[in-house]
Every structure is written in structure tokens, then in C-alpha cells.
Design an enzyme around this catalytic site. Structure first.
Site, PDB file in Angstrom:
ATOM      1  N   ARG A   1       0.789  -1.177   0.292  1.00  0.00           N
ATOM      2  CA  ARG A   1      -0.576  -0.248  -0.134  1.00  0.00           C
ATOM      3  C   ARG A   1       0.252   1.197  -0.117  1.00  0.00           C
ATOM      4  O   ARG A   1       2.018   1.130   0.778  1.00  0.00           O
ATOM      5  CB  ARG A   1      -1.034   0.442   1.552  1.00  0.00           C
ATOM      6  CG  ARG A   1      -1.585   1.354   1.367  1.00  0.00           C
ATOM      7  CD  ARG A   1      -2.802   1.306   2.765  1.00  0.00           C
ATOM      8  NE  ARG A   1      -2.757   2.315   3.178  1.00  0.00           N
ATOM      9  CZ  ARG A   1      -2.790   3.025   4.019  1.00  0.00           C
ATOM     10  NH1 ARG A   1      -1.496   2.913   4.812  1.00  0.00           N
ATOM     11  NH2 ARG A   1      -3.486   4.216   3.925  1.00  0.00           N
TER      12      ARG A   1
ATOM     13  N   LYS B   1     -13.558   2.974   0.999  1.00  0.00           N
ATOM     14  CA  LYS B   1     -12.690   2.383   2.937  1.00  0.00           C
ATOM     15  C   LYS B   1     -14.112   3.526   3.266  1.00  0.00           C
ATOM     16  O   LYS B   1     -14.540   3.493   3.311  1.00  0.00           O
ATOM     17  CB  LYS B   1     -11.431   4.030   2.527  1.00  0.00           C
ATOM     18  CG  LYS B   1     -10.584   2.977   1.870  1.00  0.00           C
ATOM     19  CD  LYS B   1      -9.220   4.562   2.201  1.00  0.00           C
ATOM     20  CE  LYS B   1      -8.518   4.143   3.990  1.00  0.00           C
ATOM     21  NZ  LYS B   1      -7.498   5.505   3.945  1.00  0.00           N
TER      22      LYS B   1
END
Length: 496
Positions: A54, A240
Site C-alpha cells: 500500500r 474505504k
């Protein structure tokens, strides 16, 4: 067998001794930062068990991230792994500005003033990166600072659009700390100016996944999807979940996204913390029902930022996420800035393997069934029964073919007992599928005949040592091959 099968064997065979990458079905996402941003350190993390890296666009410059991307792609080119790269957009993250001496102690009863005019923060005024703060909050609204470590309450909105607050829960305010508005619907766009610049970089670099922060409605995702389509980008979208509004619209958000991240840090500030565990459990199940990968993120092994051993509660947290059926677990500061990035990945991998080596997962496909009202019901039923037959026949391999990724996501969602191998002609999918539970992906683009394709797949797996003579293999596919139809075929083979 295809006459071109050799091109799918040599690179894989030549590299199998280069890296002993033990396989865990629940994947590990690791955030890259100063503690692990060199080629050698990234390779060390891959050896420890990382499947997805990430890149957090809240921090760092594009040129530094370009170097990291180059390192990861070099690992993919030289080692027998398919490491995925996830670009995480900052989104409308609200922060305080610079604080004098980087420390402003406050106690309950203190009165502070938040302003949208840049200044060095003192007891007199503190800059907040939210131009419309005064327009969105109302008297009595709570404002949380630094992941909820400090809490203030709005007591006045001045004619000059400053916001006066009273400290309810004291502590020390330091520079650039995030703020949350759990009682307020913010009016900032889902994609800020910074996000749009970062998105252009992500598209240019052809990253595998792009995560959109603070998703509130399906419109946020549609906006991002349109931006990707306009550039013919193959990046897939992760929504998210960290705002209460997202939970209200969760069904549509899951359908519109390609994957979900349960961002427990901000979610636990925006909502009462006691609600987070059940929300996590519910979201994992909802994502599996829709065949969408799901990541459990934030504070999973946080004590290992500066320690060599995790807390017992953290061990249980990781294990429970695996037991609940998550596709992946994520590390943030533990690998980005921690003292032991490789050790924390290795520790997480050991916890995952310990849980996965029990019988817990073998009945996972029984709690999901194909839905007759689904437009993909027939192919869903093939995938479901392929998992059941593979279990009943004690098959060593369950093999799927996919062009869109859907069959891979569907087979994975049933959490089959047999090892899951996916073949695809879409190169972008090979790395993207590294996020999905249990999936090992291979590039394969032959289309001579279904028999040849199945024989080639078995040959590749046999040559790689995944299966051997006498093993049972279950294949899914579609026919006629050249029409690229949804999965409509299931075949059982005993390996010669």
C-alpha cells in the site's frame, strides 16, 4: 496440449528457487514508508509474506513513490510472486495545522478557536484544513482530534467564521493531527484537488488498486470510476469504510466498488467504539455475499511499531479477522515507520497460518449459496458447486479461468478447501488477484480449444509442483471458448 505451453513454464520454473514464499490464504497488505522503502527491505517483506503493498498518498512525494513502484515491479519480474500495488488516496482528511513547538497541552474547560486562516497554532487560534467548518458544524457538535485522543465541543460560531470550542477530553495537540466530525455531515468533495493530482499519477503508473477514503455514498465511487474510465485505466476501486454515512449506503457501495476496506481507525472515532467489532463482522459477510474482496485495516499489530512482540489482544484480533473470513489484513505504521517491519509481517503470517491450519475454513462455502435473483446466478451456481465437488472429491486443485476477474472473486468468496488457481489473459488481473483470499493467479492467453486450455493449466501446475500424478483437479471454464461467455462448465480430471 498447446504448442506454446513452454512460454508459461520457463520463467516460473527458473525462478522457483529464488524465493521461498510460504502461502497463506488470507493475504497481507503492508504499507510502505521510510522503514521499508528500499528494494532490499521490500524484498525482505515479500519473503516474510506480503501480498500487497500500500502506498499512502497522505504522505510523500510522487518521485519517491515512483522509485518504490519500480522496486516492487523488479521483484515481480525476478521472483515467483505477483505482488499487487495499492494507491490509497488521502480523501477529504481534516487536520490541524502547525502547532507552536509541536505541542499544545489542553485540559477540560479550555476554550480554543479553530480558524481557516493559516497560522501557527496556540491557545488563541488553531488552523484547521477545512474551509467550510463554520458552515457545516452546529452548536453542540463534537470534534475529535488525533484519532479521538482529544475531544472538544462547539460552543460558538463567530461572525468571522471562526469556531470556538470547549475542551471536553484533554491532552496534547501536535502538528498535522487529524480531526473527525462524528456529528457533522461534511460538504467536502470525495476527490480533493490533491486527490485528483495523485489519481493522475496512479493512472500513469498503472497501479493495480486505488482506494478512495471517506466514502459516503455510491456517487463518490461513480465519480472515481468515471475518472478511471476516461483514462482507460484498469485499476480497480477499493471503498474505504470509515464514515457513518457509508454504513447507511453500504449495499450500494459494495455493489459499485471492486473491494472494501474496513478502516477501523477513523470508523472507531466516528462511531462508538463498541460498535466496530460487529460492523467488521457484518461487512465481511456482506462482501463475501457479493464476491467482493474485503480488507480489515488499522491498528492490527500496532504495539510492534516499537516492540518485537505483539500484545496478546492483537494476536487475537488478527486471528478473529481470519476466522470471520476476511480476504486480507493490513499493516499501516507497523511496516511504514516501525522498527521491525519484516518481523511484524512474519508474526502476522504465523498467526494466519496457525488459524488456517485448523478445520475452520473447510465449511466456509456452506454458509453462502447462489442467489436465484442474481443476473449471474448460473455461473455463480457453477462456482458454488465446483467448490462443493472439489471438497467432496478431496481435489488437490480448483482451477478457474477469468477475463473480468468475476469467476476468481466468486470462487474465492466460497472459501474452498482445495487450493485455488486462476488463469487469465488479462495481465492486470494477475497482480490484482493477489488481494483475494486463497488465489494464486497465472497469465495464460491461449484460446485453441477448451480441452487444450484445461490440459495446459494442469501441465503448468504439475510442472510448478502444485499437483502431481494421481491428484484430482476440478476445472471451471466456459464454452465456446472464443465467445468469452460467463462460466458455464465444470470438469473433473485425474492428473496423469
Amino acid at each position: 496440449m498447446s504448442k506454446n505451453i513452454s512460454k508459461y513454464l520457463h520463467k516460473e520454473m527458473d525462478s522457483t528457487t529464488a524465493l521461498n514464499h510460504s502461502f497463506h490464504r488470507t493475504k497481507i497488505v503492508a504499507t510502505v514508508g521510510p522503514a521499508c522503502d528500499t528494494y532490499e527491505k521490500l524484498l525482505e517483506l515479500v519473503k516474510a509474506g506480503v501480498n500487497v503493498f500500500r502506498l499512502n498518498f497522505s504522505h510523500g512525494k510522487h518521485e519517491d513513490k515512483a522509485k518504490i513502484i519500480e522496486h516492487i515491479r523488479r521483484i515481480n519480474a525476478t521472483e515467483p510472486v505477483n505482488i499487487s500495488i495499492l494507491g490509497d488516496l488521502q480523501g477529504p482528511k481534516l487536520r490541524v495545522g502547525e502547532i507552536a513547538n509541536n505541542a499544545l497541552p489542553v485540559v477540560p474547560g479550555d476554550i480554543l478557536t479553530f480558524t481557516n486562516e493559516k497560522c501557527v497554532g496556540t491557545m488563541e487560534k488553531i488552523y484547521v484544513s477545512y474551509p467550510n467548518l463554520a458552515g457545516d458544524v452546529v452548536l453542540g457538535n463534537k470534534i475529535m482530534i488525533d484519532d479521538g485522543k482529544l475531544e472538544v465541543k462547539v460552543i460558538e460560531i463567530t461572525p468571522s467564521n471562526d469556531v470556538k470550542v470547549e475542551v471536553i477530553l484533554g491532552g496534547v495537540i501536535s502538528s498535522k493531527k487529524g480531526i473527525n466530525l462524528p456529528d457533522t455531515k461534511i460538504s467536502l468533495p470525495a476527490l480533493t484537488e490533491k486527490d485528483l493530482e495523485d489519481l493522475e499519477f496512479i493512472i500513469d503508473q498503472e497501479l493495480d488498486w486505488v482506494a478512495l477514503s471517506f466514502v459516503r455514498s455510491v456517487n463518490d465511487l461513480t465519480l472515481l470510476r468515471d475518472k478511471l474510465k476516461a483514462r482507460n485505466s484498469k485499476s480497480k476501486i477499493i471503498a474505504k469504510i470509515e464514515k457513518p454515512e457509508a454504513l447507511v449506503n453500504i449495499r450500494d457501495i459494495i455493489i459499485e466498488s471492486d473491494a472494501i476496506m474496513i478502516a477501523r481507525g477513523d470508523l472507531g472515532v466516528e462511531l462508538p467504539v463498541e460498535q466496530v467489532p460487529l460492523i467488521q463482522r457484518q461487512l465481511i459477510r456482506k462482501c463475501r455475499h457479493r464476491a467482493k474482496p474485503v480488507i480489515v485495516a488499522t491498528q492490527m499489530m500496532e504495539s510492534m511499531i516499537d516492540r518485537s512482540k505483539p500484545n496478546r489482544s492483537e494476536i487475537t484480533d488478527v486471528a478473529n479477522a481470519v476466522l470471520e473470513g476476511t480476504d486480507a489484513v493490513m499493516l499501516s505504521g507497523e511496516t511504514a515507520t516501525g522498527m521491525h517491519p519484516a518481523l511484524v509481517v512474519e508474526t502476522m503470517r504465523k498467526i494466519i497460518l496457525e488459524v488456517e491450519n485448523t478445520e475452520y475454513r473447510y465449511n466456509r462455502e456452506d454458509d453462502l449459496i447462489p442467489q436465484p435473483h442474481s443476473p449471474s446466478f448460473l455461473s455463480d451456481a457453477i462456482c458454488y458447486n465446483a467448490c462443493k465437488i472439489a471438497k467432496d472429491a478431496n481435489a488437490q486443485a480448483l482451477i478457474g479461468m477469468t477475463q473480468s476477474g468475476y469467476t476468481a472473486f466468486m470462487l474465492s468468496s466460497y472459501r474452498p478447501k482445495s487450493s485455488l488457481y486462476i488463469f487469465t489473459k488479462e495481465r492486470s488481473l494477475v497482480n490484482q488477484l493477489s488481494l483475494s483470499w486463497g488465489v494464486r493467479a497465472f497469465y495464460y492467453d491461449e484460446e485453441e480449444s477448451l480441452d487444450n486450455i484445461i490440459n495446459d493449466e494442469i501441465t503448468v501446475l504439475k510442472e510448478r509442483g502444485f499437483i502431481k500424478s494421481g491428484d484430482i483437479v476440478v476445472n471451471t471454464g466456459s464454452t465456446p471458448v472464443h465467445l468469452h461467455l460467463p462460466t458455464n462448465l465444470l470438469k473433473i480430471t485425474r492428473v496423469e
